[in-house]
Design an enzyme around this catalytic site. Sequence first.
Site, PDB file in Angstrom:
ATOM      1  N   ASN A  71       9.823  -7.970   4.569  1.00 60.67           N
ATOM      2  CA  ASN A  71       9.199  -7.731   5.599  1.00 60.67           C
ATOM      3  C   ASN A  71       7.920  -8.791   5.574  1.00 60.67           C
ATOM      4  O   ASN A  71       6.880  -8.673   4.969  1.00 60.67           O
ATOM      5  CB  ASN A  71       8.647  -6.339   5.571  1.00 60.67           C
ATOM      6  N   GLY A  89       5.772  -9.377   7.940  1.00 60.34           N
ATOM      7  CA  GLY A  89       4.305  -8.570   8.313  1.00 60.34           C
ATOM      8  C   GLY A  89       3.747  -8.097   7.250  1.00 60.34           C
ATOM      9  O   GLY A  89       2.497  -7.877   7.105  1.00 60.34           O
ATOM     10  N   ASP A 142       5.136   2.157  -1.783  1.00 59.72           N
ATOM     11  CA  ASP A 142       5.779   3.116  -0.754  1.00 59.72           C
ATOM     12  C   ASP A 142       4.483   3.874  -0.232  1.00 59.72           C
ATOM     13  O   ASP A 142       3.514   4.211  -0.814  1.00 59.72           O
ATOM     14  CB  ASP A 142       6.522   3.985  -1.698  1.00 59.72           C
ATOM     15  N   LYS A 192      -9.859  -1.417   9.435  1.00 59.80           N
ATOM     16  CA  LYS A 192      -8.742  -0.510   8.472  1.00 59.80           C
ATOM     17  C   LYS A 192      -8.359  -0.833   7.398  1.00 59.80           C
ATOM     18  O   LYS A 192      -8.216   0.106   6.492  1.00 59.80           O
ATOM     19  CB  LYS A 192      -7.553  -0.460   9.523  1.00 59.80           C
ATOM     20  N   ARG A 236      -3.787   1.651   1.910  1.00 63.34           N
ATOM     21  CA  ARG A 236      -3.072   0.411   1.316  1.00 63.34           C
ATOM     22  C   ARG A 236      -4.182  -0.346   0.712  1.00 63.34           C
ATOM     23  O   ARG A 236      -4.148  -0.951  -0.300  1.00 63.34           O
ATOM     24  CB  ARG A 236      -2.406  -0.246   2.442  1.00 63.34           C
TER      25      ARG A 236
HETATM   26  P1  IMP Z   1       6.756   1.895   4.258  1.00 65.02           P
HETATM   27  O1  IMP Z   1       5.818   2.311   2.803  1.00 65.02           O
HETATM   28  O2  IMP Z   1       6.360   0.713   4.439  1.00 65.02           O
HETATM   29  O3  IMP Z   1       8.080   2.237   3.717  1.00 65.02           O
HETATM   30  O4  IMP Z   1       6.059   2.952   5.164  1.00 65.02           O
HETATM   31  C1  IMP Z   1       6.502   4.189   5.473  1.00 65.02           C
HETATM   32  C2  IMP Z   1       6.016   4.723   6.684  1.00 65.02           C
HETATM   33  O5  IMP Z   1       5.002   5.516   6.726  1.00 65.02           O
HETATM   34  C3  IMP Z   1       5.816   3.838   7.977  1.00 65.02           C
HETATM   35  O6  IMP Z   1       7.034   3.318   8.477  1.00 65.02           O
HETATM   36  C4  IMP Z   1       4.851   4.507   8.633  1.00 65.02           C
HETATM   37  O7  IMP Z   1       5.558   5.267   9.568  1.00 65.02           O
HETATM   38  C5  IMP Z   1       3.991   5.387   7.714  1.00 65.02           C
HETATM   39  N1  IMP Z   1       2.917   4.714   7.550  1.00 65.02           N
HETATM   40  C6  IMP Z   1       2.550   4.109   6.485  1.00 65.02           C
HETATM   41  N2  IMP Z   1       1.532   3.444   6.365  1.00 65.02           N
HETATM   42  C7  IMP Z   1       0.917   3.686   7.628  1.00 65.02           C
HETATM   43  C8  IMP Z   1      -0.337   3.146   8.198  1.00 65.02           C
HETATM   44  O8  IMP Z   1      -1.174   2.602   7.612  1.00 65.02           O
HETATM   45  N3  IMP Z   1      -0.410   3.694   9.548  1.00 65.02           N
HETATM   46  C9  IMP Z   1       0.550   4.488  10.287  1.00 65.02           C
HETATM   47  N4  IMP Z   1       1.579   4.846   9.608  1.00 65.02           N
HETATM   48  C10 IMP Z   1       1.865   4.439   8.366  1.00 65.02           C
END
Ligand code: IMP
Length: 204
Positions: free
Chosen positions: A13, A15, A77, A183, A189
């Site tokens: 990704n 992004g 994650d 943010k 994160r």
């Molecule tokens: P991954 O860690 O990229 O797999 O994110 C898991 C999911 O958690 C994302 O698809 C979002 O739905 C949610 N998520 C994680 N971090 C954020 C954030 O900073 N804002 C909003 N949703 C989040």
Amino acid sequence: MPAPAKLFLASSNRGKLSEYRMLAMASGVSLAVELALLLGLDKLPEFEENAPTFAENAAGKALHYSRLWDGLVFADDSGLVVPALGGAPGVHSARYAGPRATNSQRIEKLLGEMRGKTGAERAAYFVCAIALTEHGRAKAIVTDRVEGEILEAPRGSGGFGYDPVFYFPALGKTFAEIPAEEKNQRSHRGKAFRRLLSSLSSML
Ligand code: IMP
């Protein structure tokens, strides 16, 4: 000047890579890092992210790819946790409303589950776990969180995922109503990545 530490993000990704680059620039940690995607990740054997904890998923993914790739590999994650829903959406945040659902469908499902919940029952937090590995060994696993509340309706057009319903009391706004830089300073994160960079800087 020492060469920057090169870290490979186990993701395809772009992004996410841009977000981590922004976080690295704004981290305040005096360590030069260069971030890159682990190229050709889609051609390597896949890692199944189905552990019950964020830390296990991040560590599992990073360890898996670091056995197949030279150098420092990191993986994350993250997700939203609502204690009044038994921790949901939790590690299932991305697929909460099914594998092909949109952000609005996930939010709709969450708001449906939250119906009738008031006061402290609307408390929620975002969590991010990041693991740094090299040649199949874990060098650091960090996790951090940011606390907020789930609103009854979305507000704001920035951010992604659950941001429009995640109200951050310290600023009186949702994560979708604040600039990305703000943010990044406050988010799960941003906080977790700063921890990772400071633990890396103490190792080098
Ligand atoms: P991954 O860690 O990229 O797999 O994110 C898991 C999911 O958690 C994302 O698809 C979002 O739905 C949610 N998520 C994680 N971090 C954020 C954030 O900073 N804002 C909003 N949703 C989040």
